[in-house]
Design a protein around this motif. Sequence first.
Motif, PDB file in Angstrom:
ATOM      1  N   TRP A  79     -10.872  58.156 -30.440  1.00  0.00           N
ATOM      2  CA  TRP A  79     -10.305  57.797 -31.063  1.00  0.00           C
ATOM      3  C   TRP A  79     -11.593  56.380 -30.904  1.00  0.00           C
ATOM      4  O   TRP A  79     -11.401  55.591 -32.294  1.00  0.00           O
ATOM      5  CB  TRP A  79      -9.092  57.304 -30.258  1.00  0.00           C
ATOM      6  N   HIS A  80     -11.994  56.455 -29.829  1.00  0.00           N
ATOM      7  CA  HIS A  80     -12.330  55.032 -29.937  1.00  0.00           C
ATOM      8  C   HIS A  80     -13.524  54.702 -30.677  1.00  0.00           C
ATOM      9  O   HIS A  80     -14.020  54.048 -31.326  1.00  0.00           O
ATOM     10  CB  HIS A  80     -13.319  54.729 -28.290  1.00  0.00           C
ATOM     11  N   THR A 117     -22.077  60.497 -22.987  1.00  0.00           N
ATOM     12  CA  THR A 117     -21.259  59.391 -23.392  1.00  0.00           C
ATOM     13  C   THR A 117     -22.189  58.250 -23.998  1.00  0.00           C
ATOM     14  O   THR A 117     -23.013  57.557 -23.556  1.00  0.00           O
ATOM     15  CB  THR A 117     -20.426  58.249 -22.412  1.00  0.00           C
ATOM     16  N   HIS A 137     -20.756  53.316 -34.512  1.00  0.00           N
ATOM     17  CA  HIS A 137     -21.209  53.594 -34.210  1.00  0.00           C
ATOM     18  C   HIS A 137     -22.436  54.232 -34.359  1.00  0.00           C
ATOM     19  O   HIS A 137     -22.275  54.633 -35.673  1.00  0.00           O
ATOM     20  CB  HIS A 137     -20.776  54.245 -32.640  1.00  0.00           C
ATOM     21  N   GLY A 179     -10.247  60.458 -25.933  1.00  0.00           N
ATOM     22  CA  GLY A 179      -9.953  58.465 -25.988  1.00  0.00           C
ATOM     23  C   GLY A 179     -11.499  58.228 -26.593  1.00  0.00           C
ATOM     24  O   GLY A 179     -11.318  57.372 -27.815  1.00  0.00           O
ATOM     25  N   GLU A 180     -12.255  59.024 -26.143  1.00  0.00           N
ATOM     26  CA  GLU A 180     -13.699  58.538 -26.988  1.00  0.00           C
ATOM     27  C   GLU A 180     -13.456  58.826 -28.872  1.00  0.00           C
ATOM     28  O   GLU A 180     -13.768  57.537 -29.655  1.00  0.00           O
ATOM     29  CB  GLU A 180     -15.318  59.507 -26.490  1.00  0.00           C
ATOM     30  N   LYS A 186     -12.873  54.391 -34.635  1.00  0.00           N
ATOM     31  CA  LYS A 186     -12.343  52.495 -34.805  1.00  0.00           C
ATOM     32  C   LYS A 186     -13.378  51.448 -34.251  1.00  0.00           C
ATOM     33  O   LYS A 186     -13.524  50.567 -35.495  1.00  0.00           O
ATOM     34  CB  LYS A 186     -11.650  52.206 -33.821  1.00  0.00           C
ATOM     35  N   LYS A 187     -14.703  51.775 -33.905  1.00  0.00           N
ATOM     36  CA  LYS A 187     -15.681  50.892 -34.077  1.00  0.00           C
ATOM     37  C   LYS A 187     -17.418  51.870 -34.868  1.00  0.00           C
ATOM     38  O   LYS A 187     -17.323  52.747 -34.853  1.00  0.00           O
ATOM     39  CB  LYS A 187     -16.216  51.391 -32.490  1.00  0.00           C
ATOM     40  N   THR A 221     -20.607  55.707 -25.747  1.00  0.00           N
ATOM     41  CA  THR A 221     -20.324  54.293 -25.511  1.00  0.00           C
ATOM     42  C   THR A 221     -19.663  53.476 -24.480  1.00  0.00           C
ATOM     43  O   THR A 221     -19.072  52.292 -24.293  1.00  0.00           O
ATOM     44  CB  THR A 221     -18.480  55.207 -25.952  1.00  0.00           C
TER      45      THR A 221
END
Length: 299
Positions: free
Chosen positions: A34-35, A182, A41, A31-32, A38-39, A184
């Motif tokens: 994939w995130h 993390t 960072h 999940g991280e 998209k963002k 995020t």
Amino acid sequence: MTPTPLTDLLGFNPHLITLALAPAFFLAIAGEFWHLRKKAHSPSASYTWADTLSNMTLAGLYQASDVLAALLTILVYNAFFDIRLLDIPFNAWSVALLFVVQDFFYYWFHRAHHRIRFFWCSHVVHHSSEKLNLSTAFRQSITYPITGMWLFWLPIVLIGFPPETVIFAVGISLAYQFFIHTQTVGKLGPLEWILNTPSHHRAHHGRNGEYIDRNYGGILIVWDRLFGTFVEEQAAPVYGIPAQIYSHNPLTLNFHEWKAMLRDVVQPGLTLWQRSRLMFGPPEAAFSGSEKKMQPSEK
């Protein structure tokens, strides 16, 4: 020793709790990943094949050594439990007390592994990546059994908490700490006062001068606030260690600080006190003796 209700409820050795939660960890990593795709960072949050595989390899070696160490740990813990000071009943209050007591001892375990070079030889592995993402939590040392990680929880068993419950509490703490590796997750409002959050742990992993040797807490951050080791995340942390090592070789990562410490200790012309300081003093091993300043060898 009579099995505790918690042991009956679990139905497995509490040492295996992190392995049992592995699917959740890998789902969180996916999940991280994939995130982050998209963002926008920081590059230090990104996943690379080299760094991620390095983390996974170190995790596998750590688990292998931990399984072997667990056998001895259970024997030692049971021996100390036989001479326990108290008979603590199993109920909601004792579980809550164990949570707090374990976290208190974890703070001192973690602080010792930063401020005593012998212990740092193991813990440095966890801090040696210049990235910080959930996979970094897997970056552990095969030599923790040598530096006596298990010793720091012996007093809890001696007090009277059953060994299985102590090990289970440690496992829960380590599982929680996986999720704070993390970039995020931002700051969490009032929870920042009580819990060790991703923000606090990002600061802990920073090699910026203001962040080094701060925020040792496991689940709670209150111990750092009480004992003067707390720092709030402000400037963006720069991850890694002061004498950064640039390698993905698992043997190098596990043993480079041991090699450096041995090289320092066997230097000619040092007194026994100086050699002891280089092993059991702070990792920077700076001390004065006969107007002489010693520093660890470059890694």
